[in-house]
Design a protein around this motif. Structure first.
Motif, PDB file in Angstrom:
ATOM      1  N   TRP A   1      32.749  26.673  16.318  1.00 59.97           N
ATOM      2  CA  TRP A   1      32.795  27.634  17.407  1.00 59.97           C
ATOM      3  C   TRP A   1      33.558  28.875  16.972  1.00 59.97           C
ATOM      4  CZ3 TRP A   1      37.638  29.098  19.306  1.00 59.97           C
ATOM      5  CH2 TRP A   1      38.709  28.300  18.900  1.00 59.97           C
TER       6      TRP A   1
ATOM      7  N   LEU B   1      21.820  31.756  17.871  1.00 57.73           N
ATOM      8  CA  LEU B   1      22.293  31.969  16.504  1.00 57.73           C
ATOM      9  C   LEU B   1      21.183  31.507  15.564  1.00 57.73           C
ATOM     10  CD1 LEU B   1      26.007  30.783  16.790  1.00 57.73           C
ATOM     11  CD2 LEU B   1      25.035  33.055  17.163  1.00 57.73           C
TER      12      LEU B   1
ATOM     13  N   GLY C   1      22.716  26.734  17.258  1.00 64.57           N
ATOM     14  CA  GLY C   1      23.857  27.439  17.815  1.00 64.57           C
ATOM     15  C   GLY C   1      23.427  28.556  18.741  1.00 64.57           C
TER      16      GLY C   1
ATOM     17  N   ASP D   1      30.754  31.754  20.924  1.00 68.10           N
ATOM     18  CA  ASP D   1      29.625  31.071  20.295  1.00 68.10           C
ATOM     19  C   ASP D   1      29.983  29.634  19.960  1.00 68.10           C
ATOM     20  OD1 ASP D   1      27.858  33.247  20.282  1.00 68.10           O
ATOM     21  OD2 ASP D   1      28.649  34.004  18.389  1.00 68.10           O
ATOM     22  N   MET D   2      28.965  28.792  19.932  1.00 69.14           N
ATOM     23  CA  MET D   2      29.153  27.391  19.562  1.00 69.14           C
ATOM     24  C   MET D   2      27.911  26.923  18.818  1.00 69.14           C
ATOM     25  SD  MET D   2      29.972  24.135  22.070  1.00 69.14           S
ATOM     26  CE  MET D   2      28.469  24.370  23.038  1.00 69.14           C
ATOM     27  N   TRP D   3      28.112  26.133  17.782  1.00 69.37           N
ATOM     28  CA  TRP D   3      26.992  25.511  17.082  1.00 69.37           C
ATOM     29  C   TRP D   3      27.282  24.028  16.915  1.00 69.37           C
ATOM     30  CZ3 TRP D   3      30.041  29.451  15.487  1.00 69.37           C
ATOM     31  CH2 TRP D   3      30.931  29.222  14.432  1.00 69.37           C
ATOM     32  N   VAL D   4      26.260  23.220  17.098  1.00 71.44           N
ATOM     33  CA  VAL D   4      26.446  21.768  17.125  1.00 71.44           C
ATOM     34  C   VAL D   4      26.091  21.105  15.801  1.00 71.44           C
ATOM     35  CG1 VAL D   4      26.161  21.601  19.619  1.00 71.44           C
ATOM     36  CG2 VAL D   4      24.141  21.454  18.134  1.00 71.44           C
TER      37      VAL D   4
ATOM     38  N   THR E   1      33.045  21.612  21.654  1.00 73.47           N
ATOM     39  CA  THR E   1      32.303  21.533  20.391  1.00 73.47           C
ATOM     40  C   THR E   1      32.363  20.127  19.811  1.00 73.47           C
ATOM     41  OG1 THR E   1      32.785  23.862  19.919  1.00 73.47           O
ATOM     42  CG2 THR E   1      32.104  22.488  18.065  1.00 73.47           C
TER      43      THR E   1
ATOM     44  N   LEU F   1      24.148  25.893  10.881  1.00 76.93           N
ATOM     45  CA  LEU F   1      23.286  26.985  11.303  1.00 76.93           C
ATOM     46  C   LEU F   1      22.227  27.271  10.246  1.00 76.93           C
ATOM     47  CD1 LEU F   1      25.911  29.474  12.796  1.00 76.93           C
ATOM     48  CD2 LEU F   1      24.294  28.045  14.048  1.00 76.93           C
TER      49      LEU F   1
ATOM     50  N   ALA G   1      23.386  24.884  24.526  1.00 74.10           N
ATOM     51  CA  ALA G   1      23.396  26.328  24.751  1.00 74.10           C
ATOM     52  C   ALA G   1      23.509  26.648  26.234  1.00 74.10           C
ATOM     53  CB  ALA G   1      22.134  26.948  24.154  1.00 74.10           C
TER      54      ALA G   1
ATOM     55  N   ALA H   1      29.423  21.271  12.918  1.00 68.45           N
ATOM     56  CA  ALA H   1      29.566  21.932  14.216  1.00 68.45           C
ATOM     57  C   ALA H   1      30.792  22.835  14.207  1.00 68.45           C
ATOM     58  CB  ALA H   1      29.680  20.891  15.325  1.00 68.45           C
TER      59      ALA H   1
END
Length: 297
Positions: free
Chosen positions: A281, A200, A246, A232-235, A270, A238, A13, A279
């Motif tokens: 974005w 997120l 994220g 936005d990005m989540w690894v 990402t 969520l 983040a 993951a």
């Protein structure tokens, strides 16, 4: 959630948030006129990755450490250089021991004529912050709630600059507080660049903030759609429970090249920082076919 910076310094983040901040500061510095940076939740400025908090939660190992060790494609280096230059300048050799918060990134990228205003409500953190920048005439530290201070700080004398709003989300109504601050500040300074960081986590509240801000700015304030950007990005998958998966930013009045650069950067970043196959974005203007419709902002 309670997102105290020291426990999460250098994580995925932070990587996204700080590379966007560095891009915006670089753009402001391209013009000769001075600018001002206002940080409403400044923290302590920089973080010791060998300290107790970072050792207990070494999230930086899956964030900035991966990025520094990566073979960065040539066409992405220009987008990452301002941010990575600051990180590398704080560390010697191959070891990673320090990580910059938003105030340190601003202090290292700002010029002699630029000014930085840092707000920090936490008593001990504000003292640490003040000591860190006591000899830097460009920096003023204010021990105050950044939300309450912000209306009196905009527009700044320079008429150019950036507001960073990056709260720790200790309060369940944080999105509402951020919305109130956004409306008040943007009415006073509609041409400033504003960066709003959001986790997120509570996805309904986050979407309501994003869409509400976009609808208010476009419908009521006449902002052009291209002057609003969400990244936005989540690894990993969520979820509202468990560790943060994220996060991202909403940028009002972004630099004109920011969207183009992030469109190239986010897929690669990402993949680099992913922790499982879920993951992902997104990069948009906050309003799309799936967006919530809100009654007011």
């Amino acid at each position: 959630m309670n997102y105290r910076h020291a426990f999460h310094a250098g994580n995925f983040a932070d990587v996204l948030k700080h590379l966007v901040l560095a891009q915006c500061l670089e753009h402001l510095g391209d013009k000769p006129k001075p600018y001002r940076v206002i940080d409403t939740h400044a923290g302590v400025g920089a973080y010791d990755l060998t300290g107790d908090e970072a050792r207990r939660s070494p999230e930086w190992m899956h964030g900035i450490d991966r990025l520094l060790k990566a073979d960065i494609p040539q066409d992405l280096r220009e987008s990452l250089d301002p941010y990575l230059h600051v990180v590398r300048a704080m560390n010697s050799g191959e070891s990673l021991t320090s990580y910059p918060g938003s105030p340190e990134i601003a202090a290292r990228l700002a010029r002699a004529e630029d000014r930085i205003h840092l707000c920090e409500l936490h008593k001990d953190d504000s003292v640490t912050l003040d000591k860190r920048y006591a000899r830097d005439a460009r920096v003023k530290v204010q021990a105050m709630d950044g939300y309450r201070a912000l209306p009196g700080l905009v527009p700044p004398r320079e008429k150019r600059g950036l507001v960073m709003i990056d709260p720790p989300f200790e309060h369940r109504d944080e999105m509402a507080f951020m919305a109130q601050a956004a409306k008040s500040a943007l009415e006073r300074w509609p041409t400033g660049t504003f960066i709003f960081w959001r986790p997120l986590k509570d996805l309904w509240a986050q979407e309501r903030f994003d869409v509400g801000l976009a609808e208010w700015l476009i419908a009521d304030q006449g902002l052009e759609g291209e002057k609003l950007l969400r990244a936005d990005m989540w690894v990993r998958e969520l979820k509202e429970d468990g560790p943060l998966a994220g996060a991202g930013v909403v940028v009002v009045n972004p630099p004109f090249k920011l969207e183009e650069r992030l469109l190239k950067l986010l897929p690669w970043l990402t993949e680099l920082l992913a922790q499982d196959e879920d993951a992902g974005w997104r990069l948009d203007g906050c309003i799309n076919d799936d967006s919530l419709m809100v009654d007011e902002f």
